[in-house]
Design a protein around this motif. Structure first.
Motif, PDB file in Angstrom:
ATOM      1  N   ASP A  49      82.536  27.764  58.065  1.00 48.59           N
ATOM      2  CA  ASP A  49      81.159  27.925  58.552  1.00 48.59           C
ATOM      3  C   ASP A  49      80.803  29.398  58.753  1.00 48.59           C
ATOM      4  O   ASP A  49      79.701  29.831  58.424  1.00 48.59           O
ATOM      5  N   ASN A  50      81.728  30.169  59.302  1.00 49.03           N
ATOM      6  CA  ASN A  50      81.441  31.568  59.625  1.00 49.03           C
ATOM      7  C   ASN A  50      81.573  32.525  58.451  1.00 49.03           C
ATOM      8  O   ASN A  50      81.054  33.640  58.517  1.00 49.03           O
ATOM      9  N   ASN A  51      82.268  32.116  57.401  1.00 47.71           N
ATOM     10  CA  ASN A  51      82.537  33.058  56.317  1.00 47.71           C
ATOM     11  C   ASN A  51      82.045  32.628  54.944  1.00 47.71           C
ATOM     12  O   ASN A  51      81.865  33.478  54.069  1.00 47.71           O
ATOM     13  N   CYS A  52      81.840  31.349  54.728  1.00 44.60           N
ATOM     14  CA  CYS A  52      81.535  30.848  53.385  1.00 44.60           C
ATOM     15  C   CYS A  52      80.118  30.306  53.230  1.00 44.60           C
ATOM     16  O   CYS A  52      79.555  30.351  52.135  1.00 44.60           O
ATOM     17  N   ILE A  53      79.572  29.767  54.304  1.00 48.57           N
ATOM     18  CA  ILE A  53      78.270  29.093  54.252  1.00 48.57           C
ATOM     19  C   ILE A  53      77.117  30.006  53.815  1.00 48.57           C
ATOM     20  O   ILE A  53      76.168  29.516  53.206  1.00 48.57           O
ATOM     21  N   PRO A  54      77.160  31.320  54.066  1.00 47.47           N
ATOM     22  CA  PRO A  54      76.032  32.134  53.573  1.00 47.47           C
ATOM     23  C   PRO A  54      75.770  31.952  52.072  1.00 47.47           C
ATOM     24  O   PRO A  54      74.624  32.001  51.646  1.00 47.47           O
ATOM     25  N   CYS A  55      76.795  31.720  51.291  1.00 46.71           N
ATOM     26  CA  CYS A  55      76.610  31.473  49.852  1.00 46.71           C
ATOM     27  C   CYS A  55      76.834  30.003  49.488  1.00 46.71           C
ATOM     28  O   CYS A  55      76.139  29.457  48.643  1.00 46.71           O
ATOM     29  N   HIS A  56      77.822  29.384  50.126  1.00 47.51           N
ATOM     30  CA  HIS A  56      78.193  27.998  49.809  1.00 47.51           C
ATOM     31  C   HIS A  56      77.472  27.018  50.736  1.00 47.51           C
ATOM     32  O   HIS A  56      78.090  26.136  51.323  1.00 47.51           O
ATOM     33  N   PRO A  94      89.042  41.147  41.550  1.00 47.94           N
ATOM     34  CA  PRO A  94      88.047  40.278  40.926  1.00 47.94           C
ATOM     35  C   PRO A  94      88.223  38.831  41.405  1.00 47.94           C
ATOM     36  O   PRO A  94      89.339  38.329  41.472  1.00 47.94           O
ATOM     37  N   GLY A  95      87.111  38.203  41.779  1.00 48.96           N
ATOM     38  CA  GLY A  95      87.144  36.818  42.212  1.00 48.96           C
ATOM     39  C   GLY A  95      87.530  36.602  43.663  1.00 48.96           C
ATOM     40  O   GLY A  95      87.569  35.476  44.136  1.00 48.96           O
ATOM     41  N   MET A  96      87.827  37.682  44.391  1.00 46.19           N
ATOM     42  CA  MET A  96      88.186  37.550  45.801  1.00 46.19           C
ATOM     43  C   MET A  96      87.002  37.000  46.596  1.00 46.19           C
ATOM     44  O   MET A  96      85.863  37.345  46.333  1.00 46.19           O
ATOM     45  N   MET A  97      87.297  36.089  47.489  1.00 49.19           N
ATOM     46  CA  MET A  97      86.263  35.540  48.364  1.00 49.19           C
ATOM     47  C   MET A  97      86.553  35.962  49.798  1.00 49.19           C
ATOM     48  O   MET A  97      87.712  36.022  50.188  1.00 49.19           O
ATOM     49  N   PRO A  98      85.515  36.184  50.570  1.00 48.77           N
ATOM     50  CA  PRO A  98      84.099  36.067  50.227  1.00 48.77           C
ATOM     51  C   PRO A  98      83.649  37.168  49.271  1.00 48.77           C
ATOM     52  O   PRO A  98      84.009  38.320  49.433  1.00 48.77           O
ATOM     53  N   ASN A  99      82.885  36.756  48.285  1.00 46.70           N
ATOM     54  CA  ASN A  99      82.423  37.634  47.220  1.00 46.70           C
ATOM     55  C   ASN A  99      81.631  38.802  47.790  1.00 46.70           C
ATOM     56  O   ASN A  99      80.647  38.612  48.486  1.00 46.70           O
ATOM     57  N   GLY A 100      82.082  40.010  47.493  1.00 47.95           N
ATOM     58  CA  GLY A 100      81.386  41.205  47.954  1.00 47.95           C
ATOM     59  C   GLY A 100      81.597  41.512  49.427  1.00 47.95           C
ATOM     60  O   GLY A 100      81.040  42.466  49.946  1.00 47.95           O
ATOM     61  N   GLY A 101      82.397  40.702  50.105  1.00 50.20           N
ATOM     62  CA  GLY A 101      82.625  40.914  51.525  1.00 50.20           C
ATOM     63  C   GLY A 101      84.032  41.394  51.814  1.00 50.20           C
ATOM     64  O   GLY A 101      84.749  41.850  50.925  1.00 50.20           O
ATOM     65  N   THR A 102      84.402  41.279  53.060  1.00 55.62           N
ATOM     66  CA  THR A 102      85.732  41.674  53.503  1.00 55.62           C
ATOM     67  C   THR A 102      86.641  40.460  53.472  1.00 55.62           C
ATOM     68  O   THR A 102      86.251  39.377  53.912  1.00 55.62           O
ATOM     69  N   ARG A 103      87.831  40.650  52.969  1.00 57.36           N
ATOM     70  CA  ARG A 103      88.820  39.575  52.903  1.00 57.36           C
ATOM     71  C   ARG A 103      89.039  39.006  54.300  1.00 57.36           C
ATOM     72  O   ARG A 103      89.015  39.717  55.299  1.00 57.36           O
ATOM     73  N   LEU A 104      89.247  37.695  54.359  1.00 59.79           N
ATOM     74  CA  LEU A 104      89.531  37.054  55.642  1.00 59.79           C
ATOM     75  C   LEU A 104      90.806  37.635  56.243  1.00 59.79           C
ATOM     76  O   LEU A 104      91.720  38.016  55.496  1.00 59.79           O
ATOM     77  N   PRO A 105      90.907  37.687  57.569  1.00 61.87           N
ATOM     78  CA  PRO A 105      92.163  38.115  58.186  1.00 61.87           C
ATOM     79  C   PRO A 105      93.293  37.176  57.753  1.00 61.87           C
ATOM     80  O   PRO A 105      93.080  35.971  57.591  1.00 61.87           O
ATOM     81  N   GLN A 106      94.475  37.723  57.567  1.00 61.95           N
ATOM     82  CA  GLN A 106      95.604  36.926  57.098  1.00 61.95           C
ATOM     83  C   GLN A 106      95.870  35.732  58.010  1.00 61.95           C
ATOM     84  O   GLN A 106      96.245  34.660  57.542  1.00 61.95           O
ATOM     85  N   ALA A 107      95.654  35.875  59.301  1.00 60.65           N
ATOM     86  CA  ALA A 107      95.876  34.755  60.229  1.00 60.65           C
ATOM     87  C   ALA A 107      94.966  33.574  59.895  1.00 60.65           C
ATOM     88  O   ALA A 107      95.390  32.415  59.989  1.00 60.65           O
ATOM     89  N   LYS A 108      93.729  33.845  59.488  1.00 61.29           N
ATOM     90  CA  LYS A 108      92.798  32.771  59.115  1.00 61.29           C
ATOM     91  C   LYS A 108      93.217  32.135  57.787  1.00 61.29           C
ATOM     92  O   LYS A 108      93.163  30.920  57.625  1.00 61.29           O
TER      93      LYS A 108
END
Length: 122
Positions: A49-56, A94-108
């Motif tokens: 919800d906090n990281n993917c929903i803006p696009c998905h 290339p292809g890292m999600m969130p696209n154009g954003g910052t990679r999720l913290p490894q803990a997440k």
């Protein structure tokens, strides 16, 4: 009458206060919302919800191929699409999600993998 100097005491306290509570990375943080088993409802839903929903969103935007708004959509993306691979890629790859954003913290990311490895419980 004897004068008491409070300045050194307050200075020492201030130094301990400011530098005693340091955190070097987000992987050191404890998720206080984490309770019990890692499930979609109590753990991974908030990550998506906090990281993917803006696009998905229900109607995907910015080239997102599918929504990630429900358990069924996320489960399907883990099982039939490269979701786990895409969130695991290095920042800027290339292809890292969130696209154009910052990679999720490894803990997440680790929580999402734990959820997947435990059979995707709802």
């Amino acid at each position: 009458m004897k004068k008491i100097l409070h300045f050194p005491l307050f200075t020492a306290f201030g130094i301990v206060f400011v530098f005693g509570c340091a955190n070097d990375s987000s992987s050191d943080l404890i998720d206080l919302n984490q309770t019990g088993e890692v499930t979609y409802t109590n753990t991974t839903k908030s990550i998506f919800d906090n990281n993917c929903i803006p696009c998905h969103a229900d109607v995907p935007v910015n080239g997102a191929p599918m929504p990630l708004t429900t358990y069924a959509f996320v489960k399907n993306a883990v099982q039939t699409r490269p979701l786990l691979d895409r969130i695991s890629r290095a920042q800027g790859s290339p292809g890292m999600m969130p696209n154009g954003g910052t990679r999720l913290p490894q803990a997440k990311i680790d929580q999402i993998f734990e959820w997947a490895n435990n059979g995707l419980p709802e």
